[in-house]
Motif scaffolding. Structure first.
Motif, PDB file in Angstrom:
ATOM      1  N   LYS A  67       0.821  -1.217   0.000  1.00 60.10           N
ATOM      2  CA  LYS A  67       0.000   0.000   0.000  1.00 60.10           C
ATOM      3  C   LYS A  67       0.852   1.262   0.000  1.00 60.10           C
ATOM      4  O   LYS A  67       0.438   2.291  -0.515  1.00 60.10           O
ATOM      5  CB  LYS A  67      -0.954   0.000   1.193  1.00 60.10           C
ATOM      6  N   GLU A  69       3.475   1.519  -1.648  1.00 57.93           N
ATOM      7  CA  GLU A  69       4.132   1.471  -2.956  1.00 57.93           C
ATOM      8  C   GLU A  69       5.631   1.221  -2.838  1.00 57.93           C
ATOM      9  O   GLU A  69       6.416   1.637  -3.669  1.00 57.93           O
ATOM     10  CB  GLU A  69       3.840   2.739  -3.770  1.00 57.93           C
ATOM     11  N   ARG A  70       6.023   0.499  -1.797  1.00 58.80           N
ATOM     12  CA  ARG A  70       7.433   0.153  -1.622  1.00 58.80           C
ATOM     13  C   ARG A  70       7.765  -1.136  -2.363  1.00 58.80           C
ATOM     14  O   ARG A  70       8.918  -1.360  -2.724  1.00 58.80           O
ATOM     15  CB  ARG A  70       7.754   0.018  -0.139  1.00 58.80           C
ATOM     16  N   GLU A  72       5.730  -4.214  -5.215  1.00 57.31           N
ATOM     17  CA  GLU A  72       4.662  -4.325  -6.200  1.00 57.31           C
ATOM     18  C   GLU A  72       4.370  -5.781  -6.503  1.00 57.31           C
ATOM     19  O   GLU A  72       5.270  -6.611  -6.520  1.00 57.31           O
ATOM     20  CB  GLU A  72       5.098  -3.602  -7.487  1.00 57.31           C
ATOM     21  N   THR A  92      -0.009  -2.200  -6.544  1.00 57.59           N
ATOM     22  CA  THR A  92       0.648  -1.490  -5.457  1.00 57.59           C
ATOM     23  C   THR A  92      -0.144  -0.241  -5.122  1.00 57.59           C
ATOM     24  O   THR A  92      -0.933   0.231  -5.932  1.00 57.59           O
ATOM     25  CB  THR A  92       2.109  -1.139  -5.820  1.00 57.59           C
ATOM     26  N   GLY A  93       0.050   0.286  -3.920  1.00 59.42           N
ATOM     27  CA  GLY A  93      -0.616   1.518  -3.521  1.00 59.42           C
ATOM     28  C   GLY A  93      -2.003   1.296  -2.963  1.00 59.42           C
ATOM     29  O   GLY A  93      -2.364   0.199  -2.554  1.00 59.42           O
TER      30      GLY A  93
END
Length: 131
Positions: A67, A69-70, A72, A92-93
């Motif tokens: 979440k 975005e570290r 994917e 991601t995110g």
């Protein structure tokens, strides 16, 4: 700086820039991230459960890294992450690209409206003072 309790261990600490973890837990978090990143580098496409089992990092922590975005997800379709706005599967995110663009556009419009109100003197305080 404000004093808050660490979201992980509960210890009180001085938070700067919205930090939610104390320095000890931030160090642990970075160590966990390196374990996950290194495992995924050697095992692309591994599931969250597999990464957790092999690295000892909790599944919730791995999902938080997604979440943030570290990291994917490799597959196009997944059952792990979905856009918090429209529900479509994402890698991601927190939001899909379409929703990110819509949110950005909506925020830009709101900002323009606020700036327009400031210039015309029709902000909240001015409007209520004139009544």
């Amino acid at each position: 700086m404000e004093l808050i309790n660490c979201k992980k261990c509960g210890r009180m600490f001085g938070s700067e820039n919205g930090q939610i973890y104390c320095s000890k837990c931030r160090g642990t978090d970075e160590e966990d991230f390196r374990k996950v990143r290194n495992y995924l580098y050697d095992n692309p496409g591994a599931s969250v459960q597999e990464v957790s089992k092999e690295t000892g990092v909790e599944e919730q922590t791995i999902i938080r890294f997604l979440k943030q975005e570290r990291i994917e997800i490799v597959e196009d379709e997944n059952a792990i992450l979905s856009c918090e706005r429209c529900g479509v599967s994402i890698k991601t995110g927190r939001y899909c690209e379409k929703c990110k663009n819509e949110i950005k556009k909506e925020l830009g419009s709101a900002l323009q409206s606020l700036e327009k109100d400031k210039k015309t003197g029709m902000g909240y305080h001015t409007a209520h003072k004139n009544k």
